[in-house]
Design a protein around this motif. Structure first.
Motif, PDB file in Angstrom:
ATOM      1  N   UNK B  47       0.834  -1.204   0.000  1.00 30.15           N
ATOM      2  CA  UNK B  47       0.000   0.000   0.000  1.00 30.15           C
ATOM      3  C   UNK B  47       0.872   1.259   0.000  1.00 30.15           C
ATOM      4  N   UNK B  48       1.967   1.204   0.762  1.00 34.44           N
ATOM      5  CA  UNK B  48       2.854   2.371   0.825  1.00 34.44           C
ATOM      6  C   UNK B  48       3.536   2.610  -0.522  1.00 34.44           C
ATOM      7  N   UNK B  49       3.991   1.549  -1.144  1.00 35.28           N
ATOM      8  CA  UNK B  49       4.642   1.701  -2.456  1.00 35.28           C
ATOM      9  C   UNK B  49       3.650   2.304  -3.459  1.00 35.28           C
ATOM     10  N   UNK B  50       2.407   1.826  -3.403  1.00 29.52           N
ATOM     11  CA  UNK B  50       1.408   2.360  -4.334  1.00 29.52           C
ATOM     12  C   UNK B  50       1.101   3.820  -4.038  1.00 29.52           C
ATOM     13  N   UNK B  51       1.081   4.154  -2.750  1.00 24.51           N
ATOM     14  CA  UNK B  51       0.820   5.554  -2.382  1.00 24.51           C
ATOM     15  C   UNK B  51       1.909   6.477  -2.946  1.00 24.51           C
ATOM     16  N   UNK B  52       3.168   6.043  -2.834  1.00 25.18           N
ATOM     17  CA  UNK B  52       4.259   6.879  -3.356  1.00 25.18           C
ATOM     18  C   UNK B  52       4.221   6.897  -4.885  1.00 25.18           C
ATOM     19  N   UNK B  53       3.892   5.749  -5.484  1.00 24.42           N
ATOM     20  CA  UNK B  53       3.800   5.679  -6.949  1.00 24.42           C
ATOM     21  C   UNK B  53       2.771   6.664  -7.508  1.00 24.42           C
ATOM     22  N   UNK B  54       1.743   6.933  -6.732  1.00 25.21           N
ATOM     23  CA  UNK B  54       0.684   7.833  -7.225  1.00 25.21           C
ATOM     24  C   UNK B  54       1.126   9.291  -7.255  1.00 25.21           C
ATOM     25  N   UNK B  55       2.207   9.602  -6.536  1.00 27.68           N
ATOM     26  CA  UNK B  55       2.687  10.977  -6.545  1.00 27.68           C
ATOM     27  C   UNK B  55       3.567  11.184  -7.776  1.00 27.68           C
ATOM     28  N   UNK B  56       3.304  12.248  -8.511  1.00 28.59           N
ATOM     29  CA  UNK B  56       4.086  12.484  -9.729  1.00 28.59           C
ATOM     30  C   UNK B  56       4.074  13.976 -10.043  1.00 28.59           C
ATOM     31  N   UNK B  57       4.916  14.416 -10.980  1.00 29.99           N
ATOM     32  CA  UNK B  57       4.940  15.845 -11.329  1.00 29.99           C
ATOM     33  C   UNK B  57       3.589  16.365 -11.833  1.00 29.99           C
ATOM     34  N   UNK B  58       2.691  15.454 -12.200  1.00 33.31           N
ATOM     35  CA  UNK B  58       1.364  15.906 -12.658  1.00 33.31           C
ATOM     36  C   UNK B  58       0.645  16.692 -11.561  1.00 33.31           C
ATOM     37  N   UNK B 191      -1.502  22.855 -17.605  1.00 31.08           N
ATOM     38  CA  UNK B 191      -0.809  21.837 -16.793  1.00 31.08           C
ATOM     39  C   UNK B 191       0.014  20.916 -17.685  1.00 31.08           C
ATOM     40  N   UNK B 192      -0.439  20.731 -18.915  1.00 26.35           N
ATOM     41  CA  UNK B 192       0.244  19.831 -19.839  1.00 26.35           C
ATOM     42  C   UNK B 192       1.611  20.312 -20.291  1.00 26.35           C
ATOM     43  N   UNK B 193       1.903  21.597 -20.123  1.00 30.67           N
ATOM     44  CA  UNK B 193       3.213  22.090 -20.574  1.00 30.67           C
ATOM     45  C   UNK B 193       4.175  22.311 -19.404  1.00 30.67           C
ATOM     46  N   UNK B 194       3.721  22.003 -18.186  1.00 33.27           N
ATOM     47  CA  UNK B 194       4.574  22.206 -17.002  1.00 33.27           C
ATOM     48  C   UNK B 194       5.315  20.900 -16.697  1.00 33.27           C
ATOM     49  N   UNK B 195       6.612  20.908 -16.838  1.00 36.33           N
ATOM     50  CA  UNK B 195       7.392  19.696 -16.592  1.00 36.33           C
ATOM     51  C   UNK B 195       8.005  19.712 -15.202  1.00 36.33           C
ATOM     52  N   UNK B 196       8.444  18.545 -14.774  1.00 36.62           N
ATOM     53  CA  UNK B 196       9.096  18.417 -13.461  1.00 36.62           C
ATOM     54  C   UNK B 196      10.231  19.424 -13.294  1.00 36.62           C
ATOM     55  N   UNK B 197      11.137  19.458 -14.282  1.00 40.23           N
ATOM     56  CA  UNK B 197      12.330  20.290 -14.119  1.00 40.23           C
ATOM     57  C   UNK B 197      11.998  21.773 -13.984  1.00 40.23           C
ATOM     58  N   UNK B 198      10.877  22.203 -14.575  1.00 39.74           N
ATOM     59  CA  UNK B 198      10.519  23.624 -14.447  1.00 39.74           C
ATOM     60  C   UNK B 198      10.078  23.940 -13.019  1.00 39.74           C
ATOM     61  N   UNK B 199       9.660  22.909 -12.270  1.00 37.05           N
ATOM     62  CA  UNK B 199       9.219  23.140 -10.886  1.00 37.05           C
ATOM     63  C   UNK B 199      10.356  22.966  -9.882  1.00 37.05           C
ATOM     64  N   UNK B 200      11.514  22.518 -10.379  1.00 40.45           N
ATOM     65  CA  UNK B 200      12.727  22.489  -9.557  1.00 40.45           C
ATOM     66  C   UNK B 200      13.597  23.695  -9.911  1.00 40.45           C
ATOM     67  N   UNK B 201      13.357  24.224 -11.115  1.00 44.00           N
ATOM     68  CA  UNK B 201      14.069  25.422 -11.531  1.00 44.00           C
ATOM     69  C   UNK B 201      15.233  25.181 -12.470  1.00 44.00           C
ATOM     70  N   UNK B 202      15.391  23.948 -12.941  1.00 43.35           N
ATOM     71  CA  UNK B 202      16.495  23.688 -13.878  1.00 43.35           C
ATOM     72  C   UNK B 202      16.053  23.893 -15.329  1.00 43.35           C
ATOM     73  N   UNK B 203      14.777  24.203 -15.522  1.00 50.58           N
ATOM     74  CA  UNK B 203      14.293  24.488 -16.872  1.00 50.58           C
ATOM     75  C   UNK B 203      13.215  25.555 -16.784  1.00 50.58           C
TER      76      UNK B 203
END
Lengths: 104, 209, 106
Positions: B47-58, B191-203
């Motif tokens: 259950x814990x692995x699935x909970x973490x899997x559900x978290x994503x840059x989306x 939301x579709x044009x926002x990537x992970x790296x743009x939310x960390x600041x490397x892009x």
């Protein structure tokens, strides 16, 4: 101030080479290590906190810190802390690892 | 399986294909002993692995798109990030206090954790390898513009680069600049044009073609 | 609750302490002894230096985000002179900055 009192993990400002902006897919065993840590830290009685996990990683020998992977550092620290707290016994942990090595 | 997770993968792991070195055995030994001692169950682990899997840059992308389209939300996000995300985005649990930093024409923000790899997993998913790498951790604080260049990101010399060393109890989300030409877009499309790296600041966010 | 000693805008200097032995320190090595300005008070958190050794009843300590000029932090900084770095620092690692900014003199 001389660098011999700087801990291995405390690397801000050093130069550890160019960044490779790629990523490997996390492996199932790595997910399990991560889940063990979360389950332990989220318990009401907090078997192991993130602070302790970090401290345990920071206490790894510098050569080891530099050579093993991210989740390898986690499980090394986590198992040490569980032994330190008496949740696991070092002998039984070692025996279990041996059995896995023999059987796997 | 959550249908909204673009990084979803099967959990049907073939354990035999995994590396079987000392640390993998140590992990398996630790896990089996803790389960035998009743500290947690195998089901708890799944259950814990699935909970973490559900978290994503989306999740982060939805937050950014909402901020771009709703000034009131943006103001609350910038002043009390955790509360705004929890109450208005209905993301739960929000595991840490979150500081949202806004990119503007004058300032570009970038996040690093020099001491370990602190990262807002609950809104961005697991951190990428490069975020955890010694190269990024060591150099991002001292040569941020050089490091960003390694991501193909060139920040105008006239803009201030502000690094955030995330070493203690806050977690950081960069609110990227909305690219020109996307005014009037709906939240979902943004939301579709926002990537992970743009939310960390490397892009920086580029409009989709 | 502990009242924070510093307010946003206050000039503060990070303690130049270099403890050895068993320890868990959240103040990065590179920022010790440097002077910056409080950006915000984050709240009060249990002292991680104690939590790290299993003392879950650790006292709460005020935590600040402190902003530093990159050119002050790194002698050889080559970016924009306005570039900054924000770091979270616990109160027991901060001191009021000395007014004549002696930190820049060295």
């Amino acid at each position: 101030m001389s660098d011999d009192i700087r801990q291995q993990h405390d690397m801000g400002g050093l130069d550890k080479g160019p960044v490779t902006p790629s990523a490997h897919e996390i492996e199932p065993w790595e997910k399990r290590v991560e889940a063990i840590m979360r389950l332990l830290s989220m318990r009401k009685d907090r078997f192991v906190t993130v602070d302790e996990l970090r401290r345990g990683i920071e206490e790894l020998p510098p050569e080891l810190y530099d050579t093993i992977g991210y989740y390898e550092r986690w499980i090394a620290s986590l198992s040490n802390i569980l032994v330190e707290k008496g949740v696991l016994d070092r002998a039984e942990l070692d025996a279990r690892v041996k059995a896995l090595e023999a059987g796997a | 399986m959550p249908h909204d997770d673009p990084h979803d993968h099967s959990h049907a792991a073939v354990e035999a294909d995994e590396p079987q070195g000392y640390y993998q055995h140590l992990a398996a030994a630790t896990r089996s002993l803790l389960i035998e001692k009743g500290v947690f169950s195998a089901a708890d682990m799944r259950a814990m692995i699935e909970q973490i899997d559900r978290r994503s840059p989306a999740l982060g992308a939805k937050i950014v798109a909402r901020a771009w389209t709703d000034e009131g939300f943006k103001a609350r996000l910038l002043s009390r990030g955790k509360q705004a995300i929890k109450e208005e985005m209905e993301i739960d649990p929000v595991a840490a206090d979150i500081v949202v930093v806004e990119n503007t024409a004058a300032v570009h923000n970038v996040v690093v954790c020099t001491l370990c790899s602190c990262y807002p997993v609950f809104i961005l998913g697991r951190p990428p390898d490069w975020y955890k790498s010694y190269a990024y951790r060591s150099r991002a604080v001292r040569d941020p513009r050089g490091v960003l260049r390694e991501f193909g990101t060139e920040i105008d010399p006239a803009r201030e680069v502000r690094v955030h060393d995330s070493t203690a109890d806050m977690r950081y989300l960069v609110l990227p600049m909305q690219p020109a030409g996307t005014e009037g877009w709906l939240e979902e499309r943004l939301a579709g044009i926002v990537t992970r790296d743009t939310m960390v600041g490397t892009a920086e966010v580029r409009p989709a073609e | 609750m502990t009242d924070p000693l510093f307010n946003p805008g206050d000039a503060v200097t990070v303690s130049a302490r270099f403890p050895t032995g068993r320890r868990h320190i959240r103040t990065p090595f590179y920022i010790r002894g440097k002077t910056g300005e409080v950006e915000r008070v984050c709240g009060a958190y249990k002292n991680p230096e104690d939590l790290a050794f299993g003392n879950y009843n650790a006292a709460r300590v005020s935590l600040y985000r402190v902003r530093f000029d990159q050119r002050h932090v790194w002698d050889d900084y080559t970016g924009n002179p306005n570039d900054t770095i924000d770091i979270e620092i616990y109160e027991h690692w901060l001191e009021p900055a000395v007014t004549e900014d002696s930190s820049d003199a060295t």
